[in-house]
Every structure is written in structure tokens, then in C-alpha cells.
Design a protein around this motif. Structure first.
Motif, PDB file in Angstrom:
ATOM      1  N   MET A  40       0.809  -1.220   0.000  1.00 28.85           N
ATOM      2  CA  MET A  40       0.000   0.000   0.000  1.00 28.85           C
ATOM      3  C   MET A  40       0.840   1.266   0.000  1.00 28.85           C
ATOM      4  O   MET A  40       0.317   2.358  -0.233  1.00 28.85           O
ATOM      5  N   LEU A  43       0.583   3.952  -2.671  1.00 30.57           N
ATOM      6  CA  LEU A  43      -0.639   4.743  -2.633  1.00 30.57           C
ATOM      7  C   LEU A  43      -0.477   5.982  -1.760  1.00 30.57           C
ATOM      8  O   LEU A  43      -1.139   6.995  -1.969  1.00 30.57           O
ATOM      9  N   PHE A  44       0.418   5.873  -0.757  1.00 35.87           N
ATOM     10  CA  PHE A  44       0.655   7.012   0.125  1.00 35.87           C
ATOM     11  C   PHE A  44       1.201   8.200  -0.654  1.00 35.87           C
ATOM     12  O   PHE A  44       0.881   9.353  -0.380  1.00 35.87           O
ATOM     13  N   GLY A  47      -1.648   8.835  -3.888  1.00 36.56           N
ATOM     14  CA  GLY A  47      -3.049   9.125  -3.609  1.00 36.56           C
ATOM     15  C   GLY A  47      -3.400  10.588  -3.757  1.00 36.56           C
ATOM     16  O   GLY A  47      -4.456  10.940  -4.296  1.00 36.56           O
ATOM     17  N   ASN A 153      -7.903   9.576   0.071  1.00 37.51           N
ATOM     18  CA  ASN A 153      -7.323   8.259  -0.185  1.00 37.51           C
ATOM     19  C   ASN A 153      -5.865   8.197   0.254  1.00 37.51           C
ATOM     20  O   ASN A 153      -5.387   7.169   0.748  1.00 37.51           O
ATOM     21  N   ARG A 156      -5.790   7.784   3.978  1.00 36.41           N
ATOM     22  CA  ARG A 156      -6.186   6.431   4.369  1.00 36.41           C
ATOM     23  C   ARG A 156      -5.020   5.459   4.202  1.00 36.41           C
ATOM     24  O   ARG A 156      -4.735   4.653   5.096  1.00 36.41           O
ATOM     25  N   SER A 157      -4.332   5.542   3.071  1.00 38.51           N
ATOM     26  CA  SER A 157      -3.171   4.678   2.856  1.00 38.51           C
ATOM     27  C   SER A 157      -2.041   5.030   3.815  1.00 38.51           C
ATOM     28  O   SER A 157      -1.360   4.148   4.351  1.00 38.51           O
ATOM     29  N   ALA A 160      -2.498   3.538   7.214  1.00 39.86           N
ATOM     30  CA  ALA A 160      -2.121   2.129   7.274  1.00 39.86           C
ATOM     31  C   ALA A 160      -0.620   1.971   7.461  1.00 39.86           C
ATOM     32  O   ALA A 160      -0.162   1.155   8.269  1.00 39.86           O
ATOM     33  N   GLY A 235      -7.691   4.052   7.886  1.00 38.58           N
ATOM     34  CA  GLY A 235      -6.638   3.293   7.216  1.00 38.58           C
ATOM     35  C   GLY A 235      -5.798   2.490   8.185  1.00 38.58           C
ATOM     36  O   GLY A 235      -5.456   1.323   7.920  1.00 38.58           O
ATOM     37  N   ALA A 239      -5.455  -1.724   8.408  1.00 41.09           N
ATOM     38  CA  ALA A 239      -4.194  -2.471   8.434  1.00 41.09           C
ATOM     39  C   ALA A 239      -4.109  -3.371   9.663  1.00 41.09           C
ATOM     40  O   ALA A 239      -3.700  -4.540   9.576  1.00 41.09           O
TER      41      ALA A 239
END
Length: 316
Positions: A40, A43-44, A47, A153, A156-157, A160, A235, A239
Motif C-alpha cells: 500500500m 498509494l501514500f 493518492g 485516499n 487512508r493509505s 495504514a 486506514g 491495516a
């Protein structure tokens, strides 16, 4: 809707294969969580600009191109896993049907395993489905557009990744059952906070939902800042849910049944389409705030009920 359905199937299948591969290579349940976090991590970084990029190009062409690239990557990984599966099957003389019967018996006898499947299904249906509400939240409630959706988003990533890093500082932790149930409560509370972020913002000095009517916080409306924080917590809870549920499932079955335990886990997360459909229906009928809050409250009640009536889980 059909695209989301098949995307969920492919995503979950990929996650199960990756989780099992890492566990097989390292024999360390914690590394399963690390691998999912690393999965993930891109994505951080991507995003936040994703919403802006989506407005700069032909979205249909972009989605098709990305799907082709991801499909080719999955085919390559799948071929490697298939070869490994053939080698494992050649080494095993035990018929598949007999394995399934044995695991069915284990599932009936092993109440903690069955409870974990229920927890995973509830988390997937009520919690992970929150991603389906973010576009409407960004456009219709927070008025932040596609760029704001990218930020949501991204947080959220990022949440995690931060959760995994914090967990790694403590190493192997005990009472994971209690932590998993506590995580359900935090997860549910974060969903309620996310759904009610505009309402919560009104209690802040100069609060509101838009920059024109509210005092800005770091250049953003208070409601959007609260939503970002809530999304980060969501997020992190996502996880933690994966890490604790997968590692616990691996530890409560014999070594020769660990692969089938992951199969039980995929049964739980296979409820994703149900979660997306139900949250979409509530969203359409009652709005984003009600959809997120209702699911958050329900998820917290699941955790509280298991904590109150199944002491063995909280002692694990």
C-alpha cells in the motif's frame, strides 16, 4: 458496479496469494502485515495527486491502460505461484477432498477460528466498504472535488503505513484477540467521526464545511481536516485488522492447515461486494453521513458483543 465486483475479486485474490507467499517464505505472520503495508505504500505517495491527474487525462483511457499493466503483472506473479503450487502438490500425497473435509471439521471444532471469520466478514462488510463513500463525501459534503478525494485516499493509505510502523516498534504483541476487538471499536468510532465531520466542525470556533464560511486550518476547512484525520485512523484500523486476523488464524490451526486457514480468511473478506452494495444503498437513501455512521456503530457493536460474550477471544 460489475467492474467494481470483478475488481474486488481480483484484489482479494491477489492479497491472499501475496499473504500466503510471504508467510511460506518467512514463516513469520508479522511479515505478512509488513508486505501488505509495503503493497500500500505507493498509494501514500500517489493518492494525493491522483485526483488532479484524473482531471488532466482521458479517464477511460487511463483506467484501461492501468488495468492492462496490472493484469500483466498479476499474470506474471500468478504463473510463478502456479509453478510453486504444482511443486507443492507433487510433494503432497494427501487428496484435496480429504484436506477440505479435515479443515471443515477443524472449523466446526475451532470456535476461535469461526469467530475470526465472522469478525473478518463484519470488518470487510461494514468497515472496508467505507471507501465507496469517499467520492460522494468529497464532492457532495466537503466540496473538495477530485483533488480532495485524492487527499482522503492518501491519508487512508498513509494511516495504514503509520499503523504498521508503530506496531513494528513493539515487535510481537500479546492479547491480540483483545487488540483486534479494540480495533473494531476504534474503527467504528473513526467511521462515525468521518461521517459526521461537518457536524463536528461546527463545534469548533469558526467551524463550517467550506473555506468561504469557516476559519481555515492549514488552508483547509475544519470539516475537511477532521475528515482527513478520521480517514487516516480508518486506514490504520484496516491495516491492524488484516494483521491481527491473519496472524491469529495462522496460530490457532496446525501447520498443515495454514493454507486452508487463509482460505477461511478469504471467505470472510469475500463479503466485500455485499459491503459495497449495502453502503451504496444506504448512501443513496439517506446520505453519506448516515451510511458511514450506521456502519461505524454496527461495527463497534460487533466488537463490543464479542468482547462481552466470548471471553476466550479477548484472552487470546
Amino acid at each position: 458496479m460489475s467492474a467494481s465486483f470483478f475488481d474486488a475479486i481480483g484484489h482479494m485474490g491477489e492479497q491472499v496469494a501475496l499473504s500466503w507467499l510471504i508467510l511460506d517464505l518467512t514463516d513469520n505472520p508479522f511479515m505478512v502485515g509488513v508486505s501488505l503495508a509495503l503493497r500500500m505504500a505507493p498509494l501514500f505517495f500517489l493518492g494525493i495527486p491522483a485526483g488532479t491527474i484524473a482531471d488532466m487525462v482521458d479517464r477511460r483511457l487511463l483506467i484501461r491502460s492501468l488495468n492492462i499493466v496490472m493484469g500483466l503483472l498479476m499474470v506474471g506473479i500468478g504463473a510463478l505461484l502456479y509453478l510453486e503450487m504444482l511443486q507443492a502438490a507433487a510433494r503432497s500425497r494427501q487428496p484435496i477432498l480429504q484436506n477440505l473435509r479435515e479443515f471443515g471439521g477443524e472449523l466446526r471444532r475451532n470456535t476461535p477460528l469461526l469467530t475470526l471469520v465472522i469478525i473478518v466478514a463484519a470488518t470487510e462488510t461494514l468497515g472496508f466498504s467505507s471507501g465507496a463513500t469517499l467520492p460522494s463525501l468529497a464532492r457532495d459534503v466537503l466540496n473538495v472535488g477530485a483533488e480532495g478525494l485524492g487527499w482522503l485516499n492518501g491519508f487512508r493509505s498513509g494511516g495504514a503505513v503509520v499503523a504498521i510502523l508503530l506496531l513494528s516498534l513493539f515487535g510481537e504483541v500479546g492479547r491480540r484477540g483483545a487488540l483486534l476487538l479494540l480495533n473494531l471499536l476504534v474503527f467504528g468510532a473513526a467511521l462515525v467521526l468521518l461521517g459526521q465531520s461537518p457536524v463536528v466542525a461546527t463545534f469548533l470556533p469558526g467551524g463550517g464545511t467550506s473555506g468561504e464560511s469557516a476559519s481555515l486550518i492549514l488552508g483547509q476547512s475544519p470539516a475537511f481536516v477532521i475528515a482527513l484525520l478520521a480517514t487516516g485512523i480508518v486506514g490504520g484500523a484496516m491495516a491492524m485488522s488484516d494483521i491481527f486476523s491473519q496472524s491469529m488464524m495462522q496460530n490457532i490451526v496446525p501447520n498443515e492447515q495454514r493454507g486452508r486457514a487463509m482460505g477461511a480468511w478469504i471467505v470472510g473478506i469475500g463479503t466485500a461486494p455485499i459491503g459495497n452494495l449495502q453502503v451504496g444503498a444506504i448512501l443513496k437513501a439517506a446520505g453519506v453521513g448516515i451510511a458511514l455512521s450506521a456502519n461505524g456503530i454496527a461495527l463497534a457493536l460487533v466488537g463490543a458483543a464479542i468482547f462481552a460474550f466470548y471471553g476466550r477471544m479477548r484472552r487470546m
